[in-house]
Design a protein around this motif. Sequence first.
Motif, mmCIF file in Angstrom:
data_model
loop_
_atom_site.group_PDB
_atom_site.id
_atom_site.type_symbol
_atom_site.label_atom_id
_atom_site.label_comp_id
_atom_site.label_asym_id
_atom_site.label_seq_id
_atom_site.Cartn_x
_atom_site.Cartn_y
_atom_site.Cartn_z
ATOM 1 N N ILE A 144 1.015 -1.100 0.378
ATOM 2 C CA ILE A 144 0.572 -0.364 -0.249
ATOM 3 C C ILE A 144 1.104 0.642 -0.085
ATOM 4 N N LYS A 145 1.949 1.160 0.735
ATOM 5 C CA LYS A 145 2.580 2.411 0.581
ATOM 6 C C LYS A 145 3.664 2.609 -0.217
ATOM 7 N N GLN A 146 3.506 2.222 -1.554
ATOM 8 C CA GLN A 146 4.316 2.244 -2.773
ATOM 9 C C GLN A 146 3.404 2.273 -3.552
ATOM 10 N N GLU A 147 1.900 2.210 -3.354
ATOM 11 C CA GLU A 147 0.984 2.456 -4.341
ATOM 12 C C GLU A 147 0.915 3.367 -4.325
ATOM 13 N N ALA A 148 0.303 4.135 -3.120
ATOM 14 C CA ALA A 148 -0.406 5.766 -2.556
ATOM 15 C C ALA A 148 1.469 6.305 -3.095
ATOM 16 N N GLU A 149 2.152 6.051 -2.910
ATOM 17 C CA GLU A 149 3.257 7.027 -3.465
ATOM 18 C C GLU A 149 3.277 7.291 -5.075
ATOM 19 N N GLN A 150 3.005 5.933 -5.550
ATOM 20 C CA GLN A 150 2.721 6.343 -6.942
ATOM 21 C C GLN A 150 1.446 6.895 -7.883
ATOM 22 N N THR A 151 0.707 6.957 -6.730
ATOM 23 C CA THR A 151 -0.850 6.878 -7.134
ATOM 24 C C THR A 151 -1.685 7.971 -6.792
ATOM 25 N N ILE A 152 -2.004 8.815 -7.509
ATOM 26 C CA ILE A 152 -3.276 10.365 -6.975
ATOM 27 C C ILE A 152 -4.170 9.659 -5.947
ATOM 28 N N ALA A 153 -5.103 8.959 -6.670
ATOM 29 C CA ALA A 153 -5.920 8.225 -4.774
ATOM 30 C C ALA A 153 -6.084 6.873 -5.826
ATOM 31 N N LEU A 154 -5.853 6.406 -4.466
ATOM 32 C CA LEU A 154 -6.495 4.483 -4.270
ATOM 33 C C LEU A 154 -7.832 4.443 -4.434
ATOM 34 N N TYR A 155 -8.327 3.558 -4.755
ATOM 35 C CA TYR A 155 -9.962 2.932 -4.692
ATOM 36 C C TYR A 155 -9.979 1.760 -3.971
ATOM 37 N N VAL A 156 -10.196 1.164 -2.584
ATOM 38 C CA VAL A 156 -9.929 0.182 -2.533
ATOM 39 C C VAL A 156 -11.030 -0.785 -1.825
ATOM 40 N N LYS A 157 -11.737 -1.128 -2.628
ATOM 41 C CA LYS A 157 -13.239 -1.707 -3.315
ATOM 42 C C LYS A 157 -13.127 -3.165 -2.851
ATOM 43 N N ASN A 158 -14.074 -3.648 -2.679
ATOM 44 C CA ASN A 158 -14.673 -4.922 -2.419
ATOM 45 C C ASN A 158 -14.004 -5.625 -0.560
ATOM 46 N N VAL A 159 -14.248 -4.429 -0.369
ATOM 47 C CA VAL A 159 -13.691 -4.895 1.683
ATOM 48 C C VAL A 159 -15.123 -5.987 2.324
ATOM 49 N N PRO A 160 -14.172 -6.827 3.212
ATOM 50 C CA PRO A 160 -15.917 -7.432 3.130
ATOM 51 C C PRO A 160 -16.182 -7.464 4.583
ATOM 52 N N ASP A 161 -17.743 -7.229 4.760
ATOM 53 C CA ASP A 161 -18.064 -6.548 6.224
ATOM 54 C C ASP A 161 -17.643 -7.785 6.764
ATOM 55 N N THR A 162 -17.141 -8.817 7.276
ATOM 56 C CA THR A 162 -16.150 -9.362 8.017
ATOM 57 C C THR A 162 -15.108 -8.986 8.826
ATOM 58 N N ILE A 163 -14.527 -7.943 8.624
ATOM 59 C CA ILE A 163 -13.323 -7.848 9.170
ATOM 60 C C ILE A 163 -13.810 -6.027 9.572
ATOM 61 N N ASP A 164 -12.818 -5.327 10.718
ATOM 62 C CA ASP A 164 -13.642 -4.288 11.490
ATOM 63 C C ASP A 164 -13.224 -3.657 10.451
ATOM 64 N N HIS A 165 -13.635 -2.161 10.122
ATOM 65 C CA HIS A 165 -13.356 -1.448 9.099
ATOM 66 C C HIS A 165 -12.616 -0.329 9.697
#
Length: 261
Positions: free
Chosen positions: A20-41
């Motif tokens: 995620i750190k590398q992605e955030a440094e190389q991309t202006i906007a990251l859309y994190v999608k399809n996160v399951p409801d079974t985890i604490d968001h």
Amino acid sequence: MAHLTFYKELEYTPQIGDSIKQEAEQTIALYVKNVPDTIDHEQFYMQLSKKIGYFPFIDEDPITAKLFQDTWMEIRYTKERRTEAYKLSNLNHPLHTDYCDIPRDFLDFEWSCLYCVTPADIGGGTHAVDPELLIDVLRTREPELYNDLISIPVTFERPGAIFGANTSPIISSDEIGPLFCWNHNRVAVSNTAEAKTLCNRFNDFLVLRILGGGLVVPVHLKKGEALIFQDKRFLHGRYSFYGNRFLKKSPIIKNNIEQAK
């Protein structure tokens, strides 16, 4: 010169934090999608953001501008207070950057993490414009406006804020690309007539030519999904909506962790 990708979708996996750190440094906007409801968001995005930088947990009172630590900022429709601030309203929020009024020597917020607790029933999507596209349109179609945007300083502030005001041209750049300092709602009354006129011209351009021209990218966050974006490069807004839309947000600081403690 490094090149940034404007927008990228990241499918949730348990290993998403590894890159995620590398992605955030190389991309202006990251859309994190399809996160399951079974985890604490909340815990998930707290830990994900900490892999990028320092996560200060700062909220603010929309009236007094008082800062509160150890809490997420809540962007939540509140009928009784809907006229006090955009984050409490269900109307559209024009294109802006989040922290244009905060002096960089006070706190330099590099990213924002914005995740959805409850989506709107109808509408309410986030939209943004590719900075390279925006600059190209300004240079080729509105050169006079562009020259003023890069040369005329504008002061942004929220009255009563402990951190004072921030003065900057609306558009600048670094070795990577364009930078924006913009929120029409934060234009200080102390600005010169020239600066105030410029702000109105730029706001009209964004509303009539960028949003009105269909040049924005829409993102409709579902429950548990998020945008992680580089604030100074990400002019974004919100469509009007019906329902109890509820998002949580926190800035992320890249360098100088001590300044946020």
